[in-house]
Write a protein that holds these residues in place. Structure first.
Motif, mmCIF file in Angstrom:
data_model
loop_
_atom_site.group_PDB
_atom_site.id
_atom_site.type_symbol
_atom_site.label_atom_id
_atom_site.label_comp_id
_atom_site.label_asym_id
_atom_site.label_seq_id
_atom_site.Cartn_x
_atom_site.Cartn_y
_atom_site.Cartn_z
ATOM 1 N N ALA A 169 0.820 -1.225 0.000
ATOM 2 C CA ALA A 169 0.000 0.000 0.000
ATOM 3 C C ALA A 169 0.846 1.263 0.000
ATOM 4 C CB ALA A 169 -0.931 -0.017 1.208
ATOM 5 N N GLU A 170 2.013 1.222 0.621
ATOM 6 C CA GLU A 170 2.846 2.421 0.699
ATOM 7 C C GLU A 170 3.291 2.918 -0.672
ATOM 8 O OE1 GLU A 170 5.961 3.639 3.974
ATOM 9 O OE2 GLU A 170 6.878 2.319 2.505
ATOM 10 N N ALA A 171 3.403 2.007 -1.644
ATOM 11 C CA ALA A 171 3.834 2.397 -2.986
ATOM 12 C C ALA A 171 2.892 3.414 -3.617
ATOM 13 C CB ALA A 171 3.950 1.163 -3.877
ATOM 14 N N ASP A 172 1.636 3.438 -3.161
ATOM 15 C CA ASP A 172 0.669 4.387 -3.706
ATOM 16 C C ASP A 172 1.140 5.830 -3.564
ATOM 17 O OD1 ASP A 172 -0.843 2.140 -4.135
ATOM 18 O OD2 ASP A 172 -2.336 2.574 -2.587
ATOM 19 N N PHE A 212 -1.522 -2.644 -8.727
ATOM 20 C CA PHE A 212 -1.033 -1.271 -8.552
ATOM 21 C C PHE A 212 -1.284 -0.458 -9.824
ATOM 22 C CE2 PHE A 212 2.521 1.733 -9.147
ATOM 23 C CZ PHE A 212 2.417 2.493 -7.998
ATOM 24 N N ALA A 213 -0.943 -1.015 -10.973
ATOM 25 C CA ALA A 213 -1.101 -0.297 -12.241
ATOM 26 C C ALA A 213 -2.567 -0.027 -12.560
ATOM 27 C CB ALA A 213 -0.442 -1.087 -13.366
ATOM 28 N N ARG A 214 -3.431 -1.019 -12.318
ATOM 29 C CA ARG A 214 -4.865 -0.815 -12.570
ATOM 30 C C ARG A 214 -5.455 0.222 -11.623
ATOM 31 N NH1 ARG A 214 -4.890 -6.557 -13.214
ATOM 32 N NH2 ARG A 214 -5.407 -6.768 -11.001
ATOM 33 N N ARG A 215 -5.068 0.135 -10.370
ATOM 34 C CA ARG A 215 -5.632 1.041 -9.354
ATOM 35 C C ARG A 215 -5.345 2.490 -9.687
ATOM 36 N NH1 ARG A 215 -3.630 -1.585 -5.540
ATOM 37 N NH2 ARG A 215 -1.924 -0.241 -4.825
#
Length: 285
Positions: A169-172, A212-215
């Motif tokens: 989640a932190e990557a966001d 991650f990419a889709r989100r």
């Protein structure tokens, strides 16, 4: 990435950083503060090379004034070069006295710098133990993103952009910076990289990358899972194989357990990868 600070000691490494900073500022409509710090025990602050005195008098002041005059002349030469190569990029010179790291961090805070660009040697495992890396310390301590540059880049064109993460989640928090980079370098291929120690973790890593990419609706990207026993070694190796022009990572900086788990990896990669490395603090970006 519009208010850019470049510290210089007039070394070739610092010049490499200045060269890249000019090109980034040209692409983002930014401006540059070119900073030189004169390390003087017991003294700190902005200094002048005008007709005023530097202190209480004597030979020490004469020496200091001469040193500052030489410094300003060298700064002027770099600014003339910048105007010749990138006339649309405003460059302001600044000379301060005091401990180098403290002076740089104070300028970042007081001038609301949003990108620090530093030059560094590309370190090898054999030299890193003995080398005291100013770039590595600044990656850890700087409150703004740090771009570490190790080689000349007369044409800093980002064709392969690598975001290295575990995609939790932190990557966001890195997404706004990734979007700004893609706007500045619209032709770059985005590599989403996770380094794993064993093949049996590949599918889970790929699932995290695609999610991650889709989100975040990142558009075209290349999912990459790379095998390496250590993340800090795997990222530079992948970057070399992928001909990466820029590597982006999150770092926690500061101190504590989170720093030892993630921040130390980013600091290590910043000084060992041949490609420029942009480190971001998740609490700010």
């Amino acid at each position: 990435m519009q208010n850019i600070l470049v510290p210089t000691d007039f070394s070739p490494e610092a010049h490499n950083a200045f060269e890249v900073a000019l090109q980034v500022a040209h692409r983002t409509g930014g401006h540059i503060t070119l900073l030189h710090v004169v390390s003087v025990p017991g003294s700190s602050g902005v200094v002048s090379t005008g007709s005023g005195t530097a202190g209480g008098g004597g030979l020490a002041d004469v020496f200091m004034l001469k040193l500052l005059q030489v410094t300003k002349q060298r700064m002027l030469e770099w600014m003339v070069e910048a105007y010749r190569d990138m006339p649309d990029v405003p460059v302001e010179d600044l000379v301060q006295t005091g401990p180098v790291d403290e002076a740089i961090l104070e300028v970042i805070r007081s001038r609301h710098i949003d990108l620090l660009v530093v030059g560094s040697h590309e370190q090898t495992p054999g030299t890193h133990f003995f080398a005291d890396s100013g770039a590595e310390r600044l990656v850890r301590l700087s409150p703004c993103p740090v771009l570490t540059v190790k080689h000349p880049a007369h044409d800093f064109e980002v064709r392969h952009l690598v975001f290295a993460s575990d995609f939790t989640a932190e990557a966001d928090r890195a997404v706004p910076s990734l979007q700004r980079l893609r706007a500045a370098f619209p032709d770059a291929l985005l590599h989403l990289l996770d380094v794993e120690p064993s093949v049996d973790r590949h599918q889970a890593a790929l699932d995290r990358i695609h999610d991650f990419a889709r989100r975040h609706q990142l558009g075209p990207y290349e999912p990459d899972v790379f095998d390496a026993p250590k993340v800090s070694a795997g990222i530079p190796r992948f970057a070399e194989q992928a001909h990466a022009d820029l590597v982006v990572m999150l770092t926690h900086g500061r101190t504590g357990l989170r720093h030892f788990l993630q921040g130390s990896i980013a600091e290590n990669v910043a000084v060992h990868a041949a490609a420029p490395v942009l480190t971001l603090h998740p609490q700010d970006y």
